[in-house]
Design a protein around this motif. Sequence first.
Motif, PDB file in Angstrom:
ATOM      1  N   ASP A   1       0.077  15.459   4.061  1.00  0.00           N
ATOM      2  CA  ASP A   1      -1.196  16.012   4.521  1.00  0.00           C
ATOM      3  C   ASP A   1      -2.295  14.954   4.600  1.00  0.00           C
ATOM      4  N   MET A   2      -2.128  13.860   3.857  1.00  0.00           N
ATOM      5  CA  MET A   2      -3.194  12.877   3.723  1.00  0.00           C
ATOM      6  C   MET A   2      -3.277  11.905   4.891  1.00  0.00           C
ATOM      7  N   ALA A   3      -2.111  11.482   5.437  1.00  0.00           N
ATOM      8  CA  ALA A   3      -2.074  10.369   6.385  1.00  0.00           C
ATOM      9  C   ALA A   3      -2.070  10.862   7.828  1.00  0.00           C
ATOM     10  N   LYS A   4      -2.643  10.054   8.720  1.00  0.00           N
ATOM     11  CA  LYS A   4      -2.735  10.388  10.138  1.00  0.00           C
ATOM     12  C   LYS A   4      -2.206   9.235  10.995  1.00  0.00           C
ATOM     13  N   GLY A   5      -1.845   9.536  12.267  1.00  0.00           N
ATOM     14  CA  GLY A   5      -1.415   8.506  13.209  1.00  0.00           C
ATOM     15  C   GLY A   5      -0.164   7.788  12.741  1.00  0.00           C
ATOM     16  N   ASP A   6      -0.149   6.449  12.954  1.00  0.00           N
ATOM     17  CA  ASP A   6       1.012   5.666  12.522  1.00  0.00           C
ATOM     18  C   ASP A   6       1.222   5.764  11.017  1.00  0.00           C
ATOM     19  N   ASP A   7       0.113   5.892  10.284  1.00  0.00           N
ATOM     20  CA  ASP A   7       0.247   6.040   8.837  1.00  0.00           C
ATOM     21  C   ASP A   7       1.005   7.320   8.482  1.00  0.00           C
ATOM     22  N   GLY A   8       0.960   8.294   9.386  1.00  0.00           N
ATOM     23  CA  GLY A   8       1.661   9.546   9.134  1.00  0.00           C
ATOM     24  C   GLY A   8       3.165   9.355   9.068  1.00  0.00           C
ATOM     25  N   LEU A   9       3.706   8.441   9.908  1.00  0.00           N
ATOM     26  CA  LEU A   9       5.132   8.165   9.857  1.00  0.00           C
ATOM     27  C   LEU A   9       5.527   7.559   8.512  1.00  0.00           C
ATOM     28  N   ILE A  10       4.723   6.617   8.028  1.00  0.00           N
ATOM     29  CA  ILE A  10       5.023   5.989   6.740  1.00  0.00           C
ATOM     30  C   ILE A  10       4.848   7.006   5.612  1.00  0.00           C
ATOM     31  N   ALA A  11       3.862   7.899   5.752  1.00  0.00           N
ATOM     32  CA  ALA A  11       3.690   8.950   4.748  1.00  0.00           C
ATOM     33  C   ALA A  11       4.928   9.839   4.672  1.00  0.00           C
ATOM     34  N   GLU A  12       5.565  10.076   5.826  1.00  0.00           N
ATOM     35  CA  GLU A  12       6.804  10.855   5.799  1.00  0.00           C
ATOM     36  C   GLU A  12       7.886  10.124   5.003  1.00  0.00           C
TER      37      GLU A  12
ATOM     38  N   LYS B   1       0.826  -1.204   0.000  1.00  0.00           N
ATOM     39  CA  LYS B   1       0.000   0.000   0.000  1.00  0.00           C
ATOM     40  C   LYS B   1       0.864   1.260   0.000  1.00  0.00           C
ATOM     41  N   ALA B   2       1.945   1.228   0.782  1.00  0.00           N
ATOM     42  CA  ALA B   2       2.819   2.400   0.848  1.00  0.00           C
ATOM     43  C   ALA B   2       3.510   2.640  -0.490  1.00  0.00           C
ATOM     44  N   ALA B   3       4.017   1.568  -1.113  1.00  0.00           N
ATOM     45  CA  ALA B   3       4.721   1.724  -2.388  1.00  0.00           C
ATOM     46  C   ALA B   3       3.754   2.133  -3.493  1.00  0.00           C
ATOM     47  N   THR B   4       2.532   1.607  -3.455  1.00  0.00           N
ATOM     48  CA  THR B   4       1.517   1.995  -4.434  1.00  0.00           C
ATOM     49  C   THR B   4       1.204   3.484  -4.321  1.00  0.00           C
TER      50      THR B   4
ATOM     51  N   LEU C   1      13.089   1.104   5.864  1.00  0.00           N
ATOM     52  CA  LEU C   1      11.818   0.944   5.160  1.00  0.00           C
ATOM     53  C   LEU C   1      11.630   2.073   4.151  1.00  0.00           C
ATOM     54  N   GLY C   2      11.984   3.303   4.549  1.00  0.00           N
ATOM     55  CA  GLY C   2      11.873   4.420   3.612  1.00  0.00           C
ATOM     56  C   GLY C   2      12.727   4.214   2.379  1.00  0.00           C
ATOM     57  N   ARG C   3      13.930   3.683   2.577  1.00  0.00           N
ATOM     58  CA  ARG C   3      14.817   3.435   1.442  1.00  0.00           C
ATOM     59  C   ARG C   3      14.272   2.315   0.567  1.00  0.00           C
ATOM     60  N   MET C   4      13.649   1.306   1.184  1.00  0.00           N
ATOM     61  CA  MET C   4      13.071   0.193   0.419  1.00  0.00           C
ATOM     62  C   MET C   4      11.859   0.657  -0.404  1.00  0.00           C
TER      63      MET C   4
ATOM     64  N   THR D   1      -9.545  13.701  -9.812  1.00  0.00           N
ATOM     65  CA  THR D   1     -10.527  12.905 -10.557  1.00  0.00           C
ATOM     66  C   THR D   1      -9.859  11.844 -11.437  1.00  0.00           C
ATOM     67  N   GLU D   2      -8.527  11.858 -11.493  1.00  0.00           N
ATOM     68  CA  GLU D   2      -7.811  10.894 -12.339  1.00  0.00           C
ATOM     69  C   GLU D   2      -7.081   9.819 -11.549  1.00  0.00           C
ATOM     70  N   ILE D   3      -6.622  10.151 -10.356  1.00  0.00           N
ATOM     71  CA  ILE D   3      -5.972   9.148  -9.508  1.00  0.00           C
ATOM     72  C   ILE D   3      -6.621   9.214  -8.130  1.00  0.00           C
ATOM     73  N   TYR D   4      -6.629   8.090  -7.441  1.00  0.00           N
ATOM     74  CA  TYR D   4      -7.345   8.011  -6.169  1.00  0.00           C
ATOM     75  C   TYR D   4      -6.443   7.397  -5.101  1.00  0.00           C
ATOM     76  N   PRO D   5      -5.514   8.183  -4.557  1.00  0.00           N
ATOM     77  CA  PRO D   5      -4.569   7.652  -3.559  1.00  0.00           C
ATOM     78  C   PRO D   5      -5.259   7.303  -2.243  1.00  0.00           C
ATOM     79  N   ASP D   6      -4.828   6.193  -1.655  1.00  0.00           N
ATOM     80  CA  ASP D   6      -5.345   5.739  -0.362  1.00  0.00           C
ATOM     81  C   ASP D   6      -4.206   5.776   0.640  1.00  0.00           C
ATOM     82  N   ALA D   7      -4.335   6.606   1.670  1.00  0.00           N
ATOM     83  CA  ALA D   7      -3.264   6.783   2.656  1.00  0.00           C
ATOM     84  C   ALA D   7      -3.595   6.121   3.983  1.00  0.00           C
ATOM     85  N   THR D   8      -4.307   4.999   3.945  1.00  0.00           N
ATOM     86  CA  THR D   8      -4.627   4.265   5.174  1.00  0.00           C
ATOM     87  C   THR D   8      -3.965   2.884   5.120  1.00  0.00           C
ATOM     88  N   GLY D   9      -3.731   2.318   6.304  1.00  0.00           N
ATOM     89  CA  GLY D   9      -3.169   0.971   6.386  1.00  0.00           C
ATOM     90  C   GLY D   9      -1.767   0.859   5.817  1.00  0.00           C
ATOM     91  N   LEU D  10      -0.954   1.878   6.025  1.00  0.00           N
ATOM     92  CA  LEU D  10       0.375   1.914   5.422  1.00  0.00           C
ATOM     93  C   LEU D  10       1.439   1.206   6.248  1.00  0.00           C
TER      94      LEU D  10
END
Length: 747
Positions: A81-92, A40-43, A160-163, A133-142
């Motif tokens: 801006d999209m991700a919250k909580g633990d997902d916020g760390l992966i979003a970084e 999910k994160a790489a997608t 993990l960030g490098r991977m 309207t063209e792409i639909y990113p999902d920033a949950t469960g990262l």
Amino acid sequence: MYYAHSTEQADRSDWHVLQDHLTKAAALAGTFAERFGSSKAATLAGLLHDLGKYNPDFARRLEGAPIRVDHSTAGAAIVRDMAKGDDGLIAELIAYGIAGHHAGLPDRLGDVASLESRIAGFDHQTLDPIWRTEIYPDATGLLPSFDWQKDRLAFQLSLLGRMIFSCLVDADFKDTEKYYASIGDLTVDRDWPFLQEALPRLIAGFDRHMQSFGRQESGINRLRSEILDHVRAKAGDKPGLFTLTVPTGGGKTLASLGFALDHARRHGHRRIIYAIPYTAIIDQTARIFQSLLGEDIVLEHHSAIEMETLDAARPPEGKGKLRLAMEDWSAPVVVTTNVQLFESLYAARPARVRKLHNIAGSIIILDEAQTLPRPLLTPVTWMLEALARDYGCTIVLCTATQPALDKARFPAGHPTGLDLQSRELAPDPARLAAALKRVTLRHGGAMTDDDLIADLAGTAQGLVIVNSRKHALALFRAAWAAGLDGAMHLTTRLYPAHRRDVLDRIKQSLANEAPCRLIATSLVEAGVDLDFPRVWRAEAGLDQIAQAAGRCNREGKRPPAESLVTVFSAPVNPPPREIAALSRDMARMMDKHEDLFSPQAMADFFGEVYWRVGADGLDAKKILPDFRIGSGMTNFAYRSVAEKFRMIDSTMVPVIIARDELAREAVKRLAIKEIPSGKLARQLQPYTVQIPSKARARLQSCGHVSFIAEKFRADQFAVLQTASLYDPEVGLLWEDAEYLGMEDTII
């Protein structure tokens, strides 16, 4: 409509649609990350990496407007801006990768190129809202379900960030390459088979090869068969960290390969990575593996041919980016160097990091593990542990002189050790060391070059190993001047293909009992299959002395009492500071052991070294403190760490020596834009000599070296122009770059 890449077609009929590129790169990146639970994160990274191309200014740029547009910051700003909580760390982590997918992973803080500075300067109004309207990113469960370690959380997240970055970069490369290939503007580099599909025939071929030697019931061959059988029987053990402690000449290379093939079949590993300390022996190992497994299976990758300078403000894009792309390590078996492996694992540049996701799920065999650099040992062991724990890797520390990395040997709380209890693959290393003892060690005291030449003159076949290329060259010239028959020189001044030829000549001379007096550096100590009756070794650490001894009476055909390994000091050519310190470490524990080459003596030696260096000295460049988490935010210095993590202190860069027809033809093909640089680098890596970067700069300024096809291949391919600077006996002579080559001074 917005586009990712353009062509000369004014009607845009063959332009690369942005939405299509983002969705396909995202799918590919997600597939790459499946092995470590981060799809999910790489997608998400793939979907947002070129979000900045929804800027109307970028569209005008594709149409030819002379404007610059930063398209890499938009996705980084949006994903945070999209991700919250633990997902916020992966979003970084994703933000670091998106911001760096052209110019390289940035530091979080620092100059104008830092992640924080770039995001702070981003204007959301520059993006056309149509992207939603063209792409639909999902920033949950990262967040992947790793075994998160409280005391190593920052390090785990940084890797993990490098991977994730690796998945993004490789997916971006591959989708862009597919697009340009579809319109005929580029040729696609080779595809490799999958290891699991090839394993049945690979194991069958390996078995046939080993059976062809028969099962001799005495001597070294009996022990080699016993070691092989025992090691392969351990293939069903749980994946993770292992040691393989086999004396030199015990057949550990083939034993480790047999284990890797069987272990991969049992546990589903995706590839086998064999890492070697020196390029000098990579050819030998690659040739063995290719003869056993096939050239379609084995990638030999050690070359440091890559772009040296990178303008972060104007990073390469489109076809230019593809022409600079290097290996992705998708081959079933990769033979590489420790430098290439570990510097890539700590790298920031896209071309180097691209391959990292393919390391996940691999079996990594570290041959001659004792050569791992001590100033970086803690970052190396943390990396090995993380690869085994979080990325499904099996790691085998393979050597005759095990570096005592078991955490039980370190004080409680020491950061460096690995959990290696009951993970030895070899049968009773102490017994093997006693059974394979084949030499007598003696101390020669101080010896001048004249003394060494006199000793060499007294034996038809002998090997002298010294601590520097400079000393080796001087000693070889002295041997040549003294008229010693069979005098040869082997150092990294020679390019790999030339070294291979020299090694073949040496082996032929040894087999024919012809005169052979070899002067070499330590490159011959790590796995080079040579068997001399006498060896002289300049003072060094016990591990290097033991490795040098492995080139003496290797096959056990001579009495140990007559197979002398003489350790000497060279007052006129003293060892480098670190080697001198290792020699003193050896001296402090010499009286404790009757057999200095026993596993226990080796463990005590490394204990002396670690005690002297201390915990701080095993992360001397302060790599690990550069990854921090505070107030729920990351502070990772990716770019700074990549600059500091150098396994060789002085920056070394390649010079291509195009002496034979294959090399000259490959150099000519550099002018063909459609051929990927990675393919050409693969062909040219056997013809490279690594020299200090300042030395290459001098050679270039004097006209002795030129970058070929620099307009579209940048500074990747530096080729020697003054042929006389490469001596066929000693290799590349770069020290007097300000002077013309000898043949050019003749009027």
